[in-house]
Design a protein around this motif. Sequence first.
Motif, short mmCIF file in Angstrom:
data_model
loop_
_atom_site.label_atom_id
_atom_site.label_comp_id
_atom_site.label_asym_id
_atom_site.label_seq_id
_atom_site.Cartn_x
_atom_site.Cartn_y
_atom_site.Cartn_z
N ARG A 88 21.03 -16.93 -45.83
CA ARG A 88 21.90 -17.99 -45.31
C ARG A 88 22.43 -17.54 -43.96
O ARG A 88 21.68 -17.39 -43.02
CB ARG A 88 23.00 -18.35 -46.31
CG ARG A 88 22.47 -18.99 -47.57
CD ARG A 88 23.59 -19.50 -48.48
NE ARG A 88 23.06 -20.27 -49.57
CZ ARG A 88 22.58 -19.77 -50.69
NH1 ARG A 88 22.57 -18.46 -50.87
NH2 ARG A 88 22.09 -20.56 -51.63
N ASP A 89 23.71 -17.28 -43.83
CA ASP A 89 24.34 -16.94 -42.55
C ASP A 89 24.71 -15.46 -42.45
O ASP A 89 25.22 -15.03 -41.44
CB ASP A 89 25.60 -17.82 -42.38
CG ASP A 89 26.30 -17.56 -41.07
OD1 ASP A 89 27.49 -17.21 -41.11
OD2 ASP A 89 25.67 -17.69 -40.02
N LEU A 90 24.43 -14.67 -43.50
CA LEU A 90 24.90 -13.29 -43.51
C LEU A 90 23.76 -12.28 -43.46
O LEU A 90 22.71 -12.47 -44.08
CB LEU A 90 25.74 -13.04 -44.77
CG LEU A 90 26.97 -13.94 -44.93
CD1 LEU A 90 27.67 -13.64 -46.25
CD2 LEU A 90 27.91 -13.77 -43.75
N VAL A 91 23.99 -11.18 -42.76
CA VAL A 91 23.00 -10.11 -42.64
C VAL A 91 22.75 -9.48 -44.00
O VAL A 91 23.69 -9.06 -44.68
CB VAL A 91 23.46 -9.02 -41.64
CG1 VAL A 91 22.50 -7.84 -41.65
CG2 VAL A 91 23.60 -9.58 -40.24
N MET A 92 21.48 -9.45 -44.39
CA MET A 92 21.07 -8.73 -45.60
C MET A 92 20.65 -7.32 -45.25
O MET A 92 20.93 -6.37 -45.97
CB MET A 92 19.84 -9.39 -46.25
CG MET A 92 20.11 -10.64 -46.98
SD MET A 92 18.64 -11.35 -47.81
CE MET A 92 17.28 -10.29 -47.49
#
Length: 101
Positions: A88-92
């Motif tokens: 989504r919008d967050l760094v994995m």
Amino acid sequence: MKKKHNLSAALGLAALLVTAMAPAVQAENLAVPVGSQADRSAISLPSNGMSQASVRQRWGNPLDIRGPVGQPPISQWHYTDFVVYFERDLVMHAVVKRQKN
């Protein structure tokens, strides 16, 4: 009683045949020489959990954006020296590109 014995013997024989016919499972280890691995300490990378806006503010616009693909949506932002993977919008995760010699 004899029918139970015959059924049990038949099931045992079937299991033995299936096991004998099954291909052997083999695993392969892949060794990457230390000299060819990227040095994460030599580069500033986005941290897990950072937002896309924070990454863009700190490292600028990526050279290439791929995705999003799948559920949850996963996208890749490609920079010169590294790739950032977002859920989504967050760094994995951020991965350093291997330098070509």
